[in-house]
Every structure is written in structure tokens, then in C-alpha cells.
Scaffold this motif. Structure first.
Motif, short mmCIF file in Angstrom:
data_model
loop_
_atom_site.label_atom_id
_atom_site.label_comp_id
_atom_site.label_asym_id
_atom_site.label_seq_id
_atom_site.Cartn_x
_atom_site.Cartn_y
_atom_site.Cartn_z
N ALA A 16 4.25 9.24 5.92
CA ALA A 16 4.12 9.38 7.37
C ALA A 16 5.50 9.33 8.03
N GLY A 17 6.29 8.29 7.69
CA GLY A 17 7.59 8.08 8.34
C GLY A 17 8.59 9.17 8.01
N SER A 18 8.71 9.50 6.72
CA SER A 18 9.71 10.52 6.34
C SER A 18 9.34 11.87 6.94
N ASP A 42 7.97 1.78 -5.55
CA ASP A 42 6.61 2.13 -5.98
C ASP A 42 5.67 1.94 -4.79
N LYS A 43 4.53 2.66 -4.83
CA LYS A 43 3.45 2.43 -3.86
C LYS A 43 2.16 2.50 -4.66
N ILE A 44 1.32 1.51 -4.55
CA ILE A 44 0.07 1.51 -5.32
C ILE A 44 -0.81 2.63 -4.78
N GLY A 46 -3.16 6.55 -6.23
CA GLY A 46 -3.63 7.37 -7.34
C GLY A 46 -2.64 8.47 -7.71
N ASP A 47 -1.64 8.69 -6.85
CA ASP A 47 -0.59 9.69 -7.08
C ASP A 47 -1.08 11.13 -6.98
N ALA A 48 -2.26 11.35 -6.39
CA ALA A 48 -2.81 12.72 -6.31
C ALA A 48 -2.42 13.35 -4.98
N LEU A 49 -1.78 14.51 -5.07
CA LEU A 49 -1.39 15.25 -3.86
C LEU A 49 -2.38 16.40 -3.68
N GLY A 272 -3.51 -4.35 -6.80
CA GLY A 272 -4.40 -3.99 -5.69
C GLY A 272 -3.66 -3.73 -4.38
N PHE A 273 -4.32 -2.95 -3.51
CA PHE A 273 -3.77 -2.67 -2.18
C PHE A 273 -4.90 -2.17 -1.28
N PRO A 274 -4.87 -2.48 0.03
CA PRO A 274 -5.95 -2.02 0.91
C PRO A 274 -5.82 -0.55 1.33
N LEU A 275 -6.96 0.03 1.68
CA LEU A 275 -6.99 1.41 2.21
C LEU A 275 -7.72 1.38 3.56
N PRO A 276 -6.99 1.46 4.68
CA PRO A 276 -7.66 1.53 5.99
C PRO A 276 -8.27 2.92 6.22
C1 LIG Z 1 -5.25 2.11 -4.77
C2 LIG Z 1 -4.94 3.28 -3.88
C3 LIG Z 1 -5.04 4.58 -4.37
C4 LIG Z 1 -4.74 5.68 -3.54
N1 LIG Z 1 -4.76 6.94 -4.07
C5 LIG Z 1 -4.41 8.01 -3.29
C6 LIG Z 1 -4.30 9.31 -3.85
O1 LIG Z 1 -4.42 9.51 -5.07
N2 LIG Z 1 -4.00 10.34 -3.03
C7 LIG Z 1 -3.81 10.15 -1.69
O2 LIG Z 1 -3.58 11.15 -0.96
N3 LIG Z 1 -3.86 8.91 -1.14
C8 LIG Z 1 -4.13 7.83 -1.91
N4 LIG Z 1 -4.11 6.56 -1.37
C9 LIG Z 1 -3.75 6.40 0.05
C10 LIG Z 1 -2.22 6.54 0.23
O3 LIG Z 1 -1.55 5.69 -0.67
C11 LIG Z 1 -1.83 6.16 1.67
O4 LIG Z 1 -2.70 6.77 2.58
C12 LIG Z 1 -0.38 6.61 1.99
O5 LIG Z 1 0.54 5.91 1.19
C13 LIG Z 1 -0.07 6.35 3.47
O6 LIG Z 1 1.28 6.66 3.73
P1 LIG Z 1 2.09 5.87 4.87
O7 LIG Z 1 3.39 6.55 4.98
O8 LIG Z 1 1.24 5.70 6.06
O9 LIG Z 1 2.27 4.39 4.30
P2 LIG Z 1 3.05 3.82 2.95
O10 LIG Z 1 3.12 4.92 1.98
O11 LIG Z 1 2.33 2.60 2.63
O12 LIG Z 1 4.49 3.53 3.50
C14 LIG Z 1 4.72 2.46 4.39
C15 LIG Z 1 6.20 2.07 4.31
O13 LIG Z 1 6.44 1.07 5.31
C16 LIG Z 1 7.31 0.09 4.79
N5 LIG Z 1 7.08 -1.14 5.57
C17 LIG Z 1 5.95 -1.90 5.59
N6 LIG Z 1 6.10 -2.95 6.44
C18 LIG Z 1 7.36 -2.83 6.95
C19 LIG Z 1 8.12 -3.62 7.87
N7 LIG Z 1 7.60 -4.73 8.45
N8 LIG Z 1 9.39 -3.25 8.16
C20 LIG Z 1 9.94 -2.13 7.59
N9 LIG Z 1 9.25 -1.34 6.71
C21 LIG Z 1 7.99 -1.69 6.40
C22 LIG Z 1 6.91 -0.02 3.32
O14 LIG Z 1 7.97 -0.54 2.52
C23 LIG Z 1 6.56 1.43 2.97
O15 LIG Z 1 7.67 2.13 2.41
C24 LIG Z 1 -4.38 5.45 -2.17
C25 LIG Z 1 -4.27 4.15 -1.70
C26 LIG Z 1 -4.52 3.06 -2.54
C27 LIG Z 1 -4.34 1.66 -2.01
#
Ligand SMILES: Cc1cc2nc3c(=O)[nH]c(=O)nc-3n(C[C@H](O)[C@H](O)[C@H](O)COP(=O)(O)OP(=O)(O)OC[C@H]3O[C@@H](n4cnc5c(N)ncnc54)[C@H](O)[C@@H]3O)c2cc1C
Length: 408
Positions: A16-18, A42-44, A46-49, A272-276
């Protein structure tokens, strides 16, 4: 009155941020992208795009597409293998490949995919990137927002909150991820998992003990596999399940899956990690703060897919700020973000929520799989409903259920 240091500070440099930063790069605005981690991280997941990621890469331009095609280590996926609660298998081969890409989807470990996006942003001269910078608290005044971080104070006119599922900024805005709109997931990397389908498919096993969720097995480059399980967290609490224990029990003892792990080695404990989930519409604009990605709960409630939607929200948040700044009343115009993001992904989230609810009826799922295996036309309809977001809403049409239940 002091001037803010930045026009936009983006907190969190995941997808989202990048993506938000990349859409702001030529805006002339002073942009800062900060993250508490140092990349690669790393980010927990499934790694599927999915195809949505392909769409968003396309929106970032041909150079990004070309760079993505050369980025490693990733593998191309051809489709999805669904395993129904009564253990019938349905393979859906997807056909839609976006121009510039070689496949409908990819498996790309997040440690590398997120670094790929972060590098694109950090190489840009107009984006200041700051690592190991944790936001600790937020103060909003009429003129600007001040972030108190582990590296001191930062002030900005606008904030894009992209700080993930445990977002401190969403909490500051009064947003709490509530049941039943939250899932829990565990992931474990393995080597030596056998029985992986060829051509490469992602496998979703909807076992009775995991409903309304599933076990996934996703092949990765170099003989690795990403294996995991997700389940709605209200069900986890209600049934007093330990997700890690259930997951390990399935891997080691389930008659259908455990033989495939006989010679496998785990490379880490299950993590483990949450999924909102995006099954609840929330306000995403709070004064000068825009919530994106997991901080805005943009995860598909049926599949758990969130990377593409995080990128969509980052793009639309960036565009909303640029448009707002060209209007006489930027703060008023910023609210368009709520509407624009809902317009882009709202109906997909609604349909997926319905599908998740239908998992209460496992026999219906069994029936869909049986029907698709018997009827090429019905199978093709399912393919189109997966590939085209507009077709997905057919799941809301009662006639479809008549067709599923009809014996021929
Ligand atoms: C178990 C699991 C499996 C999943 N499998 C898939 C899949 O296969 N395919 C798919 O499309 N989606 C999958 N998802 C969902 C996907 O991982 C997320 O929707 C996605 O990572 C969201 O991206 P984001 O940029 O919002 O957040 P994130 O990728 O979580 O990035 C958030 C960033 O914010 C930073 N951050 C956090 N708090 C702070 C702070 N206070 N100050 C500064 N920086 C901070 C973190 O270090 C992180 O780099 C899965 C999720 C889980 C938990």
C-alpha cells in the motif's frame, strides 16, 4: 505558524505505502515514505500475487512491468485448485494475462516482492525513504499532523496510513478491527512437499475442520512451498481453537494432506498474523489522514487476498491527495477517497463476504465442485467469475443457485 516538513508522509512501506509513494513521485509534492523495518523484511503471507496486482503494476507504467518481469525469485501460476469439504478437486485454469505479463498470477515471497516495490520508491529522487522509523503517536492540529517516531518528530500536511493490520494510525482514528470482520492466519515455509500440481496451481483446501477458512499450499521457486491456514477469528475464539495446533495436526495427520508432508522439512515454526477483512465499510478519511491497505481493512473476506487491494488503495489515496490539492477546499475534496475506493473494490468485497457466508453450507460447495467437473460450461462460468471482477457479482444472483442445484 511553522511549516510542515512534508506534504505527504506515508507510514508503512508495504504494497500500500510503496504504491502510494510511486503514484506521488511526479506530483511535485514533498513525499516521505517511512517504515519501522529495514528492507528487505519478511511479511507473513501466502505470497500469492493475483490479477489485481498485475493490474496495479500496469497502472505504475511499462517500466515497472518490465522490471517486475525480470525480478526474482518468483514463479508463474496458471490457476487455482479448489478442494471441497468432501475432498473433490476442481482445477480452474485462468486465461486472462495482462499485457506485459507472462501469466495470470505469480508466487513471489514477500521478502522479495515488497523489496522490489520499496526499491522502486527509494530510487526516486523526489521520495525520501526512512527505515527503522517507528511511529509512536500522532498529533493533529489545524495546520498539519505531527508524528512522534523513534527518529524524532515529523510534520506533514497529509498522512497516508499504510502501517498494516496492527496500524497505530487506524487506532488513533478510532478504527478497531472487529469480529466477525477479522481473520487469523498462520504460515510455514517448507521444502520437500510432494504432489504439487503441474502446471503450477495454487491449492486451496476447504476442509470441514477449517471452515469458514482453508489450508493453502503454494509452490515457490527452489523447491520451497508456502503452506498455511486462515480462519475467521470469531470462529477461532468461539471453538477455542489454537490455529497453530490445528494447522500442525492437519499437516501431520490429515489422511488427505499428511502423506504429502512425509518427506517435507519445515524451515520455520508456524507464524501467525491477523487479516482485517473488507466485509465492513469503514470511514477511511480522518481529517488529513487517509487509511490504506490492511490499515483500511482491504482484504477479500473469502480468499484472504490483500496485496492487490492494498496497492489499489495506495494508488487511489495518492490520486485523491493530488486532486484535493488542486481544489479550492482540499480537506473537503479528500473525502472523495472514501467513495472512490468503495467504487473500485466495494462490490468485490460484498460478493466475497457472501461467498464466505455460504461456507456455512459445505454441501453447497461440494455441489459447485461436482457440477463444474461435470459441466464445462459451468466451469467456464466459474473461471470468468474469478477472472473478471464484474462477473463475480453473479454469485449474488439466485438463478445461479438454481443452476448449481439443477441435476443436469
Ligand atoms: C497469513 C496471511 C496470508 C496471506 N496471504 C496472502 C496472499 O497469498 N495473497 C494476498 O494478496 N494477500 C495475502 N495476505 C494479505 C496481505 O498480506 C496483506 O493484505 C498485505 O500485506 C497488505 O499490505 P499493506 O501494505 O497494507 O500492509 P503490510 O504489508 O503489512 O505493510 C505494513 C508496513 O507498515 C510497517 N509498520 C507497521 N507499523 C508501523 C509503525 N508504527 N511505524 C512505521 N512503520 C510501521 C510495517 O513494518 C510494514 O512494512 C495474507 C495475510 C496473512 C496474514
Amino acid at each position: 505558524m511553522s511549516h510542515p516538513q512534508f506534504d505527504v508522509v506515508i507510514v508503512g512501506a508495504g504494497p500500500a505505502g510503496s504504491t502510494a509513494a510511486l503514484h506521488l513521485q511526479n506530483s511535485g509534492l514533498r513525499v516521505c515514505l517511512m517504515d519501522k523495518a529495514t528492507f528487505p523484511r519478511d511479511k507473513i503471507c501466502g505470497d500469492a500475487l493475483s490479477g489485481t496486482v498485475g493490474y496495479e503494476l500496469h497502472k505504475l507504467g511499462p517500466q515497472v512491468m518490465q522490471a517486475f518481469m525480470q525480478a526474482e525469485p518468483k514463479i508463474a501460476t496458471s490457476g487455482i485448485r479448489f478442494v471441497s469439504p468432501n475432498l473433490h478437486t476442481l482445477d480452474i485454469i485462468l486465461r486472462k494475462v495482462r499485457p506485459g505479463l507472462s501469466a495470470p498470477g505469480y508466487l513471489f515471497p514477500r521478502i522479495h516482492f515488497d523489496q522490489f516495490l520499496f526499491n522502486l520508491a527509494s530510487n526516486h529522487p523526489h521520495i525520501q525513504t526512512i527505515s527503522q522509523c517507528t511511529v509512536q503517536s500522532i498529533n493533529t492540529s489545524k495546520q498539519h499532523v505531527t508524528l512522534q517516531t523513534s527518529q524524532g518528530h515529523f510534520s506533514s500536511r497529509f498522512i497516508i496510513a499504510a502501517d498494516g493490520a496492527q496500524s497505530i494510525i487506524a487506532r488513533h482514528c478510532g478504527i478497531q478491527h472487529q469480529h466477525p470482520h477479522l481473520s487469523a492466519g498462520v504460515r510455514q515455509y517448507f521444502t520437500g512437499v510432494t504432489g504439487l500440481p503441474s502446471p503450477t496451481l495454487i491449492e486451496l483446501h476447504f476442509l470441514p475442520e477449517t471452515l469458514p477458512g482453508y489450508v493453502w499450499i503454494f509452490p515457490l521457486p527452489n523447491g520451497l512451498a508456502n503452506v498455511g491456514m486462515g480462519m475467521r477469528s470469531d470462529v477461532v475464539i468461539q471453538k477455542k481453537i489454537s490455529l497453530r495446533h490445528l494447522f500442525q495436526h492437519i499437516i501431520h495427520h490429515h489422511p488427505h494432506l499428511s502423506p504429502r508432508f512425509k518427506y517435507a522439512s519445515a524451515l520455520e515454526p508456524p507464524r501467525g498474523f491477523p487479516l482485517p477483512l473488507g466485509s465492513l465499510r469503514r470511514p477511511l478519511v480522518h481529517g488529513p489522514i487517509l487509511l490504506t491497505g490492511d490499515a483500511a481493512a482491504c482484504i477479500d473476506p473469502f480468499t484472504g487476498e490483500g496485496i492487490g487491494y492494498a496497492m489499489t488503495s495506495g494508488r487511489i489515496a495518492a490520486q485523491s491527495i493530488i486532486h484535493a490539492l488542486h481544489s479550492p477546499n482540499p480537506m473537503l475534496h479528500l473525502h472523495a477517497y472514501n467513495h472512490l475506493l468503495h467504487q473500485a473494490i466495494g462490490s468485490e468485497m460484498k460478493t466475497s463476504y457472501r461467498l464466505q457466508q455460504l461456507l456455512q453450507y459445505p454441501r453447497l460447495f461440494d455441489r459447485v465442485v461436482q457440477k463444474a467437473n461435470r459441466s464445462p460450461a459451468f466451469k467456464d462460468l466459474l473461471r470468468q467469475m474469478i477472472e473478471e471482477p464484474a462477473n463475480k457479482s453473479q454469485w449474488l444472483n439466485p438463478l445461479l443457485y438454481l443452476r448449481i442445484l439443477w441435476p443436469f
